[in-house]
Design an enzyme around this catalytic site. Structure first.
Site, PDB file in Angstrom:
ATOM      1  N   ALA A  23      47.736 -57.067  41.737  1.00 58.19           N
ATOM      2  CA  ALA A  23      47.536 -58.484  42.034  1.00 58.19           C
ATOM      3  C   ALA A  23      46.122 -58.914  41.643  1.00 58.19           C
ATOM      4  O   ALA A  23      45.243 -58.082  41.446  1.00 58.19           O
ATOM      5  CB  ALA A  23      47.767 -58.747  43.509  1.00 58.19           C
ATOM      6  N   CYS A  24      45.920 -60.222  41.550  1.00 63.19           N
ATOM      7  CA  CYS A  24      44.614 -60.781  41.212  1.00 63.19           C
ATOM      8  C   CYS A  24      43.591 -60.437  42.290  1.00 63.19           C
ATOM      9  O   CYS A  24      43.945 -60.423  43.459  1.00 63.19           O
ATOM     10  CB  CYS A  24      44.714 -62.296  41.078  1.00 63.19           C
ATOM     11  SG  CYS A  24      45.490 -62.749  39.538  1.00 63.19           S
ATOM     12  N   PRO A  25      42.372 -60.204  41.907  1.00 58.08           N
ATOM     13  CA  PRO A  25      41.843 -60.311  40.540  1.00 58.08           C
ATOM     14  C   PRO A  25      41.785 -58.970  39.805  1.00 58.08           C
ATOM     15  O   PRO A  25      41.101 -58.861  38.806  1.00 58.08           O
ATOM     16  CB  PRO A  25      40.437 -60.830  40.782  1.00 58.08           C
ATOM     17  CG  PRO A  25      40.014 -60.167  42.072  1.00 58.08           C
ATOM     18  CD  PRO A  25      41.268 -59.934  42.875  1.00 58.08           C
TER      19      PRO A  25
END
Lengths: 75, 411
Positions: A12-14
């Protein structure tokens, strides 16, 4: 012109963008980095970052919800 | 690397709600449609955690989920998606050329649906912390990263307040910098009520951002009180900006007409000042920018593009493309003068049979077709030869003048 590839599937981000930024100094002008992602948020911030830095970006949807981002480093 | 060239009927620039809807209509009309999106299809709506007011979804739906459905529908109608930035667009000619870094796409019609981009504060140090270095524009994307941390939200509109509340589910503390006086926010009443009752939200009134500070990542935002000029540093792990949007129209400057802020004015059919170029969604000069209004624009623009192409094909083939001289009679079936002149036109057709082609244009249904010939008022006749208008008889009451011209032409 070398081609590198990064696996950021399931991340998942970042994290995907950070991975790209970490790998980036290894590339020379004209080299291409391909990042495999499956979190849609990375489809926003990675191309955004790369374009802001002046590189060419193209995205391919490999299958539903999985993408390859191609970034070509400008000289 | 040599540039490739590809051809399509309609190019849609931008894959938000408006662009996707326009593409759905074009795709369904069996036009070869290519949609360009530089990031994730879905546009601005994908930056919203819950969409509460899009009809048909009585339970709120996440922006990404709703837009995924739009995308699926467009794909079902054969729309081709190009997930890359448009680098250049030449829209002034009859053939429009959309260039990406690998390919030039030649389109007969273009629908501009490029929407907006988030506005920045312009404060000192801002550039250094954009793109995952602490300044974000998407709570849905980045909220989880700030679990247990401290964030600052700048702005007080619907997006700012609703996303600030969403962030309180993750972050320990959410502060909101608002430019207005105490108690005044631009958000809707419901959001406002909930926000003021939320113990994790703290408002800092009468402030704007003066500076962003930090090392690798953002660590501190310095706020300035607009009334007293007083500076107050706020320690943060991240900052979310929701201070509005600017139209993303730099690519089209000098070609498409724009207002002072860069928005594109259109008529009721989403047509811009350029023939064959339409604009839909947030990029347009309009009163309300919502998924629901974007969808309406997209439908109108898609159908307008389809009609434009049909009319253009008819004009090029039936009117301009005849192998012999073509007489075009622009008439209005409800007008008695026009009706009596019609019998003269029929006689002309009989008399010259193989040597001439006669086309009737109903001004009531296809006024724009007549306008292409320089004719605004019925009845009128035009003589077309070698793909050009050779003679026009405006406000005519008989066919004598046009017959004389025709006789000269065929000898």
């Amino acid at each position: 012109m070398a081609e590198f590839s990064l696996d950021a599937l399931g991340e998942a981000c970042p994290i995907p963008l950070l991975k790209v930024q970490k790998k980036w100094p290894d590339l020379k002008g004209g080299d291409v980095l391909i990042i495999h992602i499956d979190h849609s948020c990375a489809l926003k911030n990675i191309p955004e970052w790369a374009r802001k830095e002046g590189h060419n970006v193209e995205v391919e949807e490999v299958e539903d919800g999985v993408w390859d981002i191609y970034i070509e480093k400008t000289a | 690397m040599a540039k490739q060239r590809e051809y399509c009927d309609v190019a849609v620039i931008g894959g938000g709600a408006a662009g996707l809807t326009a593409a759905i209509y074009c795709g369904r009309a069996r036009l070869k449609t290519v949609l360009f999106e530089k990031a994730l299809p879905g546009g601005l709506a994908t930056y919203t955690s819950e969409i509460e007011n899009y009809p048909g979804f009585p339970e709120a739906i996440p922006g990404t989920a709703l837009m995924k459905l739009f995308e699926k529908q467009a794909k079902r109608f054969g729309v081709e998606f190009k997930l890359t930035a448009v680098k250049q667009a030449d829209l002034t000619g009859g053939e429009k050329v959309i260039s990406t870094f690998r390919t030039d796409y030649v389109a007969k019609a273009v629908i501009v649906a490029s929407g907006g981009k988030p506005r920045l504060t312009g404060a000192i140090g801002e550039e250094s912390f954009l793109y995952d270095k602490g300044i974000s524009f998407c709570a849905t994307c980045d909220a989880a990263y700030y679990t247990g941390k401290k964030v600052l939200v700048v702005g007080s509109g619907d997006a700012a307040i609703e996303e600030a509340m969403f962030l309180t589910k993750f972050a320990d503390k959410v502060q909101v910098s608002v430019i207005h006086d105490r108690g005044i926010v631009d958000a809707n009443e419901v959001a406002k009520e909930h926000a003021f009752a939320n113990p994790k939200l703290e408002f800092i009134w009468n402030t704007v951002v003066d500076e962003f500070r930090g090392g690798e990542r953002l660590q501190q935002v310095v706020l300035k009180n607009i009334k007293t000029g007083e500076l107050s540093p706020v320690d943060v792990d991240g900052c979310f900006l929701f201070i509005g949007y600017l139209p993303d129209t730099d690519l089209f400057k000098g070609q498409v007409e724009m207002d002072g802020r860069g928005y594109i004015p259109t008529d009721d059919n989403m047509a811009t000042n350029l023939p064959g170029v339409f604009a839909v969604g947030d990029v347009r000069v309009k009163g309300l920018r919502q998924v629901a209004t974007a969808v309406g624009d997209g439908a109108v623009g898609g159908v307008a593009a389809e009609r434009y192409l049909a009319e253009k094909a008819y004009f090029d083939e039936q009117i301009m493309g005849g192998s012999c001289p073509t007489v075009v009679y622009c008439w209005n079936p409800t007008d008695p003068v026009c009706r009596s002149l019609m019998s003269d036109v029929e006689k002309l057709k009989e008399k010259y049979r193989e040597q001439v082609k006669v086309v009737n244009v109903d001004m009531y249904k296809a006024g724009s077709l007549a306008a292409r010939l320089g004719i605004q008022q019925a009845p009128a006749l035009a003589l077309v030869s070698d793909r050009a208008v050779a003679y026009r008889a405006l406000e005519c009451t008989d066919v004598r003048a046009i017959e004389a011209e025709l006789a000269k032409m065929i000898g």
